[in-house]
Design a protein around this motif. Structure first.
Motif, PDB file in Angstrom:
ATOM      1  N   ASP A 194       3.665  36.190  62.697  1.00 31.09           N
ATOM      2  CA  ASP A 194       4.821  35.606  63.398  1.00 31.09           C
ATOM      3  C   ASP A 194       4.900  36.099  64.847  1.00 31.09           C
ATOM      4  N   GLN A 195       4.730  37.426  65.025  1.00 33.01           N
ATOM      5  CA  GLN A 195       4.802  37.992  66.376  1.00 33.01           C
ATOM      6  C   GLN A 195       3.652  37.490  67.248  1.00 33.01           C
ATOM      7  N   TYR A 196       2.485  37.324  66.649  1.00 30.16           N
ATOM      8  CA  TYR A 196       1.317  36.815  67.376  1.00 30.16           C
ATOM      9  C   TYR A 196       1.616  35.407  67.902  1.00 30.16           C
ATOM     10  N   GLN A 197       2.223  34.584  67.036  1.00 27.59           N
ATOM     11  CA  GLN A 197       2.530  33.208  67.453  1.00 27.59           C
ATOM     12  C   GLN A 197       3.574  33.195  68.580  1.00 27.59           C
ATOM     13  N   ARG A 198       4.592  34.048  68.453  1.00 31.87           N
ATOM     14  CA  ARG A 198       5.619  34.105  69.506  1.00 31.87           C
ATOM     15  C   ARG A 198       5.023  34.599  70.826  1.00 31.87           C
ATOM     16  N   SER A 199       4.104  35.546  70.727  1.00 26.41           N
ATOM     17  CA  SER A 199       3.524  36.173  71.909  1.00 26.41           C
ATOM     18  C   SER A 199       2.504  35.264  72.619  1.00 26.41           C
ATOM     19  N   THR A 200       1.700  34.528  71.816  1.00 26.81           N
ATOM     20  CA  THR A 200       0.589  33.765  72.416  1.00 26.81           C
ATOM     21  C   THR A 200       0.830  32.259  72.432  1.00 26.81           C
ATOM     22  N   GLY A 201       1.805  31.808  71.637  1.00 27.07           N
ATOM     23  CA  GLY A 201       2.054  30.361  71.562  1.00 27.07           C
ATOM     24  C   GLY A 201       1.093  29.641  70.645  1.00 27.07           C
ATOM     25  N   GLN A 202       0.258  30.391  69.943  1.00 30.37           N
ATOM     26  CA  GLN A 202      -0.650  29.739  68.985  1.00 30.37           C
ATOM     27  C   GLN A 202      -0.662  30.503  67.655  1.00 30.37           C
ATOM     28  N   GLU A 203      -0.966  29.762  66.591  1.00 30.50           N
ATOM     29  CA  GLU A 203      -1.078  30.380  65.261  1.00 30.50           C
ATOM     30  C   GLU A 203      -2.292  31.310  65.261  1.00 30.50           C
ATOM     31  N   LEU A 204      -2.212  32.354  64.461  1.00 23.33           N
ATOM     32  CA  LEU A 204      -3.342  33.273  64.343  1.00 23.33           C
ATOM     33  C   LEU A 204      -4.600  32.531  63.870  1.00 23.33           C
ATOM     34  N   GLU A 205      -4.382  31.546  62.984  1.00 19.14           N
ATOM     35  CA  GLU A 205      -5.533  30.767  62.470  1.00 19.14           C
ATOM     36  C   GLU A 205      -6.255  30.022  63.594  1.00 19.14           C
ATOM     37  N   GLU A 206      -5.491  29.549  64.586  1.00 16.80           N
ATOM     38  CA  GLU A 206      -6.118  28.848  65.718  1.00 16.80           C
ATOM     39  C   GLU A 206      -7.039  29.791  66.481  1.00 16.80           C
ATOM     40  N   ALA A 207      -6.579  31.046  66.636  1.00 15.63           N
ATOM     41  CA  ALA A 207      -7.412  32.050  67.315  1.00 15.63           C
ATOM     42  C   ALA A 207      -8.705  32.274  66.543  1.00 15.63           C
ATOM     43  N   VAL A 208      -8.590  32.343  65.220  1.00 14.19           N
ATOM     44  CA  VAL A 208      -9.783  32.537  64.371  1.00 14.19           C
ATOM     45  C   VAL A 208     -10.745  31.361  64.546  1.00 14.19           C
ATOM     46  N   GLN A 209     -10.181  30.131  64.556  1.00 15.68           N
ATOM     47  CA  GLN A 209     -11.036  28.943  64.705  1.00 15.68           C
ATOM     48  C   GLN A 209     -11.740  28.909  66.058  1.00 15.68           C
TER      49      GLN A 209
END
Length: 342
Positions: free
Chosen positions: A232-247
């Motif tokens: 949740d904090q990652y999404q608020r901080s970066t504007g993207q889901e953690l899964e998107e970062a993984v992809q």
């Protein structure tokens, strides 16, 4: 269960669970399975009924399905023992000789101890590279620590090799490190205390350069409650889901494994609902996946999986199975699913 001990209909059960916010929790009460201990259990009657089912004029498949899909795994083990004592024959072998195809596979899976079934599925997957990631993540990431330890012990006993040795020889890179970390089972237990500093540190690590030194310990050692906060904090901080970062940052098996693990952590019943839906979308249903999930989850959280399935896909799991599955095994899979969700 109501206070009087009567059974509630599945839709009512789900309605209550969703109001309580439990539909997304994995076996929060330990009663989210579709298959319960059979109360009027008579091991002798069941053993005799199965004997009649395979020694009569023709094989009585419906009697076999009726007995085995209405008894808990523990009760099925007692039936096997009683059958052996009374007939001097192995129930598993006797039923295997009487049945064929997917119904035979279901019955074999129902009659084996859970750890042996898991060990066989894991071994098959590790030896077949196309399904290694999917099945290995499923088994290693969703089983309780005691059940996983039992599975690994059976794996060593049955195949004369440690699961870690097969993982080491059959996989590589981040996938191998991830699976080995899951086998070790060193995930923190939830203390009930929120560590905001650690959550911030983990978010910063995830935002930094993508290395397995960051992702493997994060996803395999932190407890799920903490990780959901990190997501949740990652999404608020970066504007993207953690899964998107993984992809964006990973490819191939490493990406599939990390996405699968993130999905398990976020919502285990939804993870299984997605896998069942995928298995039913294929031209020919993927019976191995259907059998493994329905049998491994029917005594833990299949009610929750059904609720997530209906919510996401707009159609009940029961109807989906009814439409896609053909032949003898349909009644067995429907019996494990248990009921329609309105």
């Amino acid at each position: 269960m109501s206070a009087s001990g009567g059974k509630m209909g599945p839709s009512l059960t789900q309605e209550i669970l969703s109001h309580l916010g439990l539909a997304s929790k994995t076996a929060a009460w330990g009663t989210l399975g579709t298959l319960r201990t059979f109360l009027n259990f008579s091991v002798d009657k069941d053993a005799q009924r199965l004997l009649r089912a395979i020694t009569g004029q023709g094989v009585d498949r419906s009697a076999i399905v009726d007995v085995l899909t209405n008894r808990s795994r523990e009760q099925r083990q007692l039936i096997s023992r009683a059958f052996q004592e009374r007939t001097q024959q192995d129930l598993l072998k006797s039923l295997r000789a009487a049945l064929s195809g997917n119904l035979e596979r279901i019955v074999m899976a129902l009659l084996q101890p859970a750890a042996r079934f898991d060990a066989q599925e894991l071994r098959t997957a590790l030896k077949a590279s196309d399904s290694a990631v999917d099945v290995a993540i499923e088994i290693l990431a969703t089983r309780t620590p005691p059940r996983l330890q039992e599975c690994l012990a059976v794996y060593k006993h049955d195949f004369q090799v440690e699961a870690v040795d097969d993982i080491t020889s059959q996989t590589n890179g981040i996938l191998r490190d991830l699976l080995l970390a899951l086998v070790k089972g060193g995930r923190d237990s939830y203390s009930g205390i929120i560590d905001y500093n650690l959550a911030e540190q983990d978010v910063r690590r995830a935002e930094g350069p993508s290395t397995e030194e960051t992702w493997v310990p994060l996803l395999t050692q932190r407890n799920p409650e903490h990780l959901i906060r990190v997501f949740d904090q990652y999404q608020r901080s970066t504007g993207q889901e953690l899964e998107e970062a993984v992809q964006n940052r990973f490819h191939g098996d490493a990406q599939a494994a990390l996405l699968g693990l993130a999905s398990v952590i976020k919502n285990t019943p939804l993870y299984f609902a997605d896998k069942l839906h995928q298995a039913l979308q294929e031209t020919e249903p993927n019976y191995q996946v259907l059998i493994r999930i329905l049998i491994s989850r029917c005594e833990t959280d299949l009610l929750s999986i059904r609720a997530e399935f209906k919510k996401k896909f707009g159609k009940s799991l029961y109807s989906s199975l009814q439409d896609a599955v053909k032949g003898d095994c349909q009644s067995a899979l429907l019996a494990l699913c248990r009921a329609e969700d309105m």
